[in-house]
Design a protein around this motif. Structure first.
Motif: not given
Length: 146
Positions: A33-49
């Motif tokens: 289980r991984i959480a990405v907590c960032d208010d920047n949508l682009r960075i969150s999406s990049d890390i998830e991808g």
């Protein structure tokens, strides 16, 4: 390739715990289980991808949850939702990732959870030692660094 190293080290730690407990055969069903907590949508999406790309060749299964503010992450964790790895932005819109990280370490006390702090400013690195982060990534994040 730093993000791959972070994921690899965490998975190996989990697998070592399974082996110690005699549950090694559960590896194929391991859920990371991984959480990405960032208010920047682009960075969150990049890390998830990047994580999902890594997931394609892994024996474990990954679940990535995205949070755009620290309050929601804390609320979910307070209700019992736990993560193996958290990518945590330091400058969140509603709060500080340092405050969130401190809350995780002091209130949740789940020491095996790995926190990777993310920030555009390197000056925060020295403030993080007490929170025992796994890593500190400087924005803009490059895929090979994750």
């Amino acid at each position: 390739m730093q993000i791959w190293n972070i994921i690899f080290v965490t998975i190996n730690a989990i697998l070592c715990e399974y082996e110690k407990e005699g549950r090694f055969m559960e590896v194929e069903r391991t859920l990371i289980r991984i959480a990405v907590c960032d208010d920047n949508l682009r960075i969150s999406s990049d890390i998830e991808g990047w994580i999902m790309e890594y997931n394609k060749g892994s024996q474990a299964n990954y679940v990535v949850e995205i949070y755009y503010n620290g309050e929601r992450l804390c609320k979910d964790m307070d209700s019992g939702l736990m993560y193996d790895i958290i990518f945590l932005d330091i400058e969140l819109g509603d709060s500080s990732g340092i405050i969130v990280g401190n809350w995780i370490r002091s209130q949740i006390q789940y020491e095996s959870m790995q926190i990777v702090f993310v920030s555009a400013k390197e000056m925060y690195a020295m403030q993080l030692f007490d929170l025992r982060p796994m890593n500190f990534l400087v924005k803009p994040i490059q895929q090979e660094r994750v």
